[in-house]
Write an enzyme that holds these catalytic residues in place. Structure first.
Site, PDB file in Angstrom:
ATOM      1  N   CYS A  50      -0.855   4.287   2.236  1.00 58.74           N
ATOM      2  CA  CYS A  50      -0.322   3.885   3.540  1.00 58.74           C
ATOM      3  C   CYS A  50       0.988   4.069   3.775  1.00 58.74           C
ATOM      4  O   CYS A  50       1.314   4.768   5.057  1.00 58.74           O
ATOM      5  CB  CYS A  50      -0.782   2.704   3.892  1.00 58.74           C
ATOM      6  SG  CYS A  50      -2.083   1.694   3.371  1.00 58.74           S
ATOM      7  N   ASP A  51       1.999   3.605   3.207  1.00 54.78           N
ATOM      8  CA  ASP A  51       3.232   3.509   3.797  1.00 54.78           C
ATOM      9  C   ASP A  51       4.380   4.548   3.047  1.00 54.78           C
ATOM     10  O   ASP A  51       5.611   4.645   3.312  1.00 54.78           O
ATOM     11  CB  ASP A  51       3.731   2.015   3.718  1.00 54.78           C
ATOM     12  CG  ASP A  51       2.891   1.175   4.461  1.00 54.78           C
ATOM     13  OD1 ASP A  51       2.379   1.687   5.579  1.00 54.78           O
ATOM     14  OD2 ASP A  51       2.665  -0.029   4.026  1.00 54.78           O
ATOM     15  N   CYS A  76       0.750  -1.184  -0.085  1.00 56.87           N
ATOM     16  CA  CYS A  76      -0.103  -0.117   0.017  1.00 56.87           C
ATOM     17  C   CYS A  76       0.977   1.203   0.076  1.00 56.87           C
ATOM     18  O   CYS A  76       1.271   1.659   1.242  1.00 56.87           O
ATOM     19  CB  CYS A  76      -0.839   0.203   1.237  1.00 56.87           C
ATOM     20  SG  CYS A  76      -1.914   1.527   1.443  1.00 56.87           S
TER      21      CYS A  76
END
Ligand code: NDP
Length: 309
Positions: free
Chosen positions: A137-138, A134
């Site tokens: 997200c990261d 992701c």
């Protein structure tokens, strides 16, 4: 044991749309969100193709809108997993992670799909230590660093351009000599200066001990092996439907997608309906998921009327 009219499993666009329709029809739906409330849009950047949002909308914010709308009509939303089902009788039995047994007249399955992994050495061991599925997200953790991302579809195109805004250099590893991403997304990839596409290239191993230090890659044409010095490794190669819990009771295709009557949301078990990415391997869009969620709620409502419930 709890008896209910309508259980919705999953909380992505399909689940929330089903909840809005079921709640407004007086079915008092209970929704179990599963491990990722909001579904895949929680790990998406801007959603620009959902009608009604002319300026686009951030994925998690859009799902918050869906949730508020479902809650406004008093959907009972519970942040828990359904871990077991028994669809042998006219009343459908399900069990929650905490062991609660629920008897539901209708079940709407909206469990969506999850990211696929490559299965190469280092990928599992270094998850959360530099390996991620992701980017949204990261990506933040790799600011001004060099990263690699694998895939050739719209997800890889979207995530690689997203990462390019944060990272110093992004290496996109495409296993063939072309991408399957849409033309507009490919153009974005090609027009991003710090995004390098490595055609005919597959990763063979993610390197590092306590964190990613590189990835060993192979050129599939020349068989040449080399190492890219990266600190982040992102996988964007598609998804697997979250349907394993239903495997003993419902028909699935070879990839695990639930089979439904064409044009309807009926599974082979009366009173059990499937919608969204759990049963759709063709369109897989938020708007189509929401559309089939609506269909499942309407199908459930009609079923309950026919059953005299
Ligand atoms: P796709 O299934 O479309 O693409 C998967 C990609 O990963 C393919 O290019 C495939 O290669 C590659 N791949 C698969 N396995 C491997 C492997 N083992 N090693 C290397 N590469 C591999 O998945 P996506 O998640 O990209 O997209 C899913 C759906 O969601 C699509 O319909 C897409 O259009 C849609 N989507 C739309 C977006 C938007 O509109 N903003 C954003 C993201 C997704 P190959 O081509 O060789 O098979």
């Amino acid at each position: 044991m709890e008896k209910i009219k309508c259980l919705i499993i999953g909380a992505g666009p399909a689940g929330y749309a089903a909840a809005i329709y079921a709640a407004r029809a007086g079915l008092n739906p209970v929704m179990y969100t599963g491990p990722q409330p909001g579904g895949q849009l929680m790990i998406t950047n801007d959603v620009e193709n959902y009608p009604g949002y002319p300026e686009g909308r951030n994925g998690p914010e859009m799902m918050e809108d869906f949730k508020k709308q479902a809650a406004r009509f008093e959907t009972d939303i519970r942040n828990e997993m359904i871990t077991k089902v028994d669809f042998s009788g006219p009343v459908h039995k399900v069990w929650t992670e905490a062991g609660l047994e629920i008897h539901a007249h209708t079940v709407i399955i909206a469990t969506g799909a999850s990211a696929k992994w490559l299965g190469i050495p280092g990928e599992d061991r270094l998850q959360n230590l530099g390996v991620s599925a992701c980017a949204v997200c990261d990506g933040f953790f790799f600011r001004k660093q060099e990263v690699a991302i694998v895939g050739g579809g719209d997800t890889a195109a979207e995530e690689s351009t997203y990462l390019a805004k944060i990272c110093k250099t992004v290496h996109l590893l495409v296993r063939r000599d072309e991408m399957r991403a849409s033309k507009i997304m490919q153009e974005r990839v090609m027009n991003t200066p710090n995004l390098i596409v490595h055609w005919n290239t597959s990763p063979e191993e993610v390197l590092g001990d306590d964190g990613v230090t590189g990835v060993r890659i192979r050129n599939n044409k020349t068989q040449e092996v080399s190492t890219l010095d990266v600190t982040g490794f992102f996988v964007a190669i598609g998804h697997k439907p979250n349907t394993d819990v239903f495997e003993d009771w419902l028909d699935r295709d070879d990839s695990g997608y639930l089979l439904t009557t064409p044009g309807r949301t009926f599974t082979k078990v009366p009173g059990v309906f499937a919608c969204g990415d759990a049963q759709d391997k063709i369109y897989r869009q938020a708007v189509t998921a929401a559309g089939t969620g609506c269909m499942a709620a309407l199908d459930a409502e009609r079923y309950l009327v026919e059953q005299g419930v």
